[in-house]
Design a protein around this motif. Structure first.
Motif, mmCIF file in Angstrom:
data_model
loop_
_atom_site.group_PDB
_atom_site.id
_atom_site.type_symbol
_atom_site.label_atom_id
_atom_site.label_comp_id
_atom_site.label_asym_id
_atom_site.label_seq_id
_atom_site.Cartn_x
_atom_site.Cartn_y
_atom_site.Cartn_z
ATOM 1 N N ILE A 57 32.705 -44.178 51.753
ATOM 2 C CA ILE A 57 32.020 -43.388 52.773
ATOM 3 C C ILE A 57 30.653 -44.025 52.996
ATOM 4 O O ILE A 57 29.896 -44.233 52.050
ATOM 5 N N VAL A 58 30.327 -44.339 54.258
ATOM 6 C CA VAL A 58 29.018 -44.921 54.569
ATOM 7 C C VAL A 58 28.254 -43.953 55.474
ATOM 8 O O VAL A 58 28.742 -43.556 56.528
ATOM 9 N N ILE A 59 27.063 -43.562 55.032
ATOM 10 C CA ILE A 59 26.196 -42.683 55.812
ATOM 11 C C ILE A 59 24.965 -43.484 56.223
ATOM 12 O O ILE A 59 24.275 -44.050 55.381
ATOM 13 N N GLY A 60 24.693 -43.533 57.526
ATOM 14 C CA GLY A 60 23.552 -44.296 58.023
ATOM 15 C C GLY A 60 22.471 -43.393 58.575
ATOM 16 O O GLY A 60 22.762 -42.355 59.176
ATOM 17 N N ASN A 61 21.222 -43.774 58.348
ATOM 18 C CA ASN A 61 20.090 -43.018 58.879
ATOM 19 C C ASN A 61 19.014 -43.982 59.350
ATOM 20 O O ASN A 61 18.602 -44.876 58.613
ATOM 21 N N GLY A 62 18.560 -43.808 60.590
ATOM 22 C CA GLY A 62 17.478 -44.633 61.115
ATOM 23 C C GLY A 62 16.358 -43.755 61.634
ATOM 24 O O GLY A 62 16.605 -42.853 62.437
ATOM 25 N N GLY A 63 15.134 -43.979 61.175
ATOM 26 C CA GLY A 63 14.021 -43.156 61.635
ATOM 27 C C GLY A 63 12.765 -43.431 60.835
ATOM 28 O O GLY A 63 12.796 -44.097 59.791
ATOM 29 N N ARG A 64 11.653 -42.920 61.341
ATOM 30 C CA ARG A 64 10.379 -43.063 60.640
ATOM 31 C C ARG A 64 10.453 -42.361 59.289
ATOM 32 O O ARG A 64 11.017 -41.269 59.170
ATOM 33 N N LEU A 65 9.893 -42.990 58.261
ATOM 34 C CA LEU A 65 9.913 -42.401 56.919
ATOM 35 C C LEU A 65 8.757 -41.411 56.799
ATOM 36 O O LEU A 65 7.676 -41.734 56.332
ATOM 37 N N GLN B 250 27.140 -55.940 61.708
ATOM 38 C CA GLN B 250 28.170 -55.876 60.681
ATOM 39 C C GLN B 250 27.841 -56.767 59.482
ATOM 40 O O GLN B 250 28.372 -56.580 58.392
ATOM 41 N N ASN B 251 26.936 -57.733 59.681
ATOM 42 C CA ASN B 251 26.569 -58.627 58.584
ATOM 43 C C ASN B 251 25.528 -58.014 57.648
ATOM 44 O O ASN B 251 25.260 -58.548 56.572
ATOM 45 N N LEU B 252 24.916 -56.903 58.047
ATOM 46 C CA LEU B 252 23.899 -56.283 57.209
ATOM 47 C C LEU B 252 24.525 -55.577 56.014
ATOM 48 O O LEU B 252 23.957 -55.542 54.931
ATOM 49 N N TYR B 253 25.696 -54.991 56.239
ATOM 50 C CA TYR B 253 26.389 -54.334 55.128
ATOM 51 C C TYR B 253 27.878 -54.307 55.409
ATOM 52 O O TYR B 253 28.305 -53.916 56.496
ATOM 53 N N LYS B 254 28.668 -54.727 54.447
ATOM 54 C CA LYS B 254 30.118 -54.734 54.608
ATOM 55 C C LYS B 254 30.712 -53.568 53.801
ATOM 56 O O LYS B 254 30.568 -53.493 52.597
ATOM 57 N N LYS B 255 31.363 -52.702 54.530
ATOM 58 C CA LYS B 255 31.978 -51.525 53.922
ATOM 59 C C LYS B 255 33.189 -51.930 53.093
ATOM 60 O O LYS B 255 34.004 -52.748 53.514
ATOM 61 N N THR B 256 33.304 -51.366 51.893
ATOM 62 C CA THR B 256 34.466 -51.624 51.047
ATOM 63 C C THR B 256 35.531 -50.564 51.304
ATOM 64 O O THR B 256 35.273 -49.534 51.934
ATOM 65 N N GLU B 257 36.703 -50.818 50.810
ATOM 66 C CA GLU B 257 37.838 -49.916 51.056
ATOM 67 C C GLU B 257 37.570 -48.517 50.485
ATOM 68 O O GLU B 257 37.059 -48.373 49.377
ATOM 69 N N CYS B 258 37.911 -47.501 51.271
ATOM 70 C CA CYS B 258 37.788 -46.089 50.872
ATOM 71 C C CYS B 258 36.339 -45.661 50.607
ATOM 72 O O CYS B 258 36.101 -44.654 49.916
#
Length: 246
Positions: A190-198, A180-188
């Motif tokens: 939308i957060v899209i996360g992607n993890g994988g080899r580039l 949770q310390n890597l990125y703090k979501k702001t109000e309203c």
């Protein structure tokens, strides 16, 4: 407990899901008292992590045509003859063609191919020979992958010898990390996360195009992409080109 001598053969130079699976599974096997060796490319991410963790590493640089390199094939065969592994688990098609063949020539009975993506195996003459004469079992990372393996040729390999084994998650280790310390979501937002080899197969370019479209439509959003790979610099350039650095 029966002690097993096992070889994890993965020559990929980049770090991705397959490499993570091989490393974590090898480490778990070692911690449980088994004799474990990882074979990987020289100075690859997998090789470096394994050495740091105290796992024995042997380095082989494998290409798609290594199976016709007689010197390398002889070196591999001699290695397997000396080690006499109970089982070898292979990761890449190139590994299967070269190390798999060498292991078979050295008399290893259990030669397992791990399939980590739902892509059908090509119905080529070479693949038909390899899957009929070399592979003793297949590990698929999902039911979808298991079902897709034989899509091009239902007779390529006995379906009952394809086992689906989901990738494990160490819940305790996960909960220790303060993501949770890597990125703090702001109000309203939308957060899209992607993890994988580039890489091309992972299609992160789609997310960059998506960011451009969402920005045009006025959405409040953030896209977080985590990973390393050969397309890192070109993806960063694409981000700047489309004006979505933020």
């Amino acid at each position: 407990m029966i002690k097993v001598k096992i070889c994890f053969f993965n020559s990929c130079r980049f770090w991705g899901g397959g490499e993570k699976w091989h490393f974590e599974t090898a480490l778990l096997m070692k911690e449980n008292g088994h004799d474990v060796v990882i074979c990987s490319s020289k100075n690859s991410e997998l090789s470096l992590k394994a050495k740091k963790s105290g796992i024995r590493v042997e380095e082989f640089n494998i290409t798609n045509l290594s199976f016709i390199n007689l010197m390398l094939m002889n070196r591999l065969r001699k290695f397997f003859n000396i080690e006499k592994f109970d089982v070898i688990i292979l990761n890449l098609p190139a590994d299967l063609k070269s190390a798999g063949t060498a292991a078979k020539l050295a008399g290893i009975k259990k030669i397992v191919y791990r399939r980590g993506s739902a892509i059908p195996v090509k119905n080529s003459i070479l693949n038909r020979i390899i899957f009929k004469n070399i592979v003793s079992g297949i590990i698929a990372n999902s039911i979808e992958t298991k079902n897709t393996v034989l899509k091009n040729n239902a007779r390529l390999f006995p379906e009952e010898k394809i086992y689906h084994l989901y990738n494990g998650i160490d819940i305790e280790e996960y909960e220790k990390r303060e993501f949770q310390n890597l990125y703090k979501k702001t109000e309203c937002e939308i957060v899209i996360g992607n993890g994988g080899r580039l890489s091309k197969q992972k299609n992160q370019i789609f997310l960059i195009k998506l960011a451009e479209q969402l920005k045009k439509e006025g959405f409040k959003f953030k896209i977080l992409i985590a990973g390393k790979g050969e397309l890192e610099e070109s993806l960063k350039s694409e981000v700047k080109l489309r004006g979505v650095e933020d």
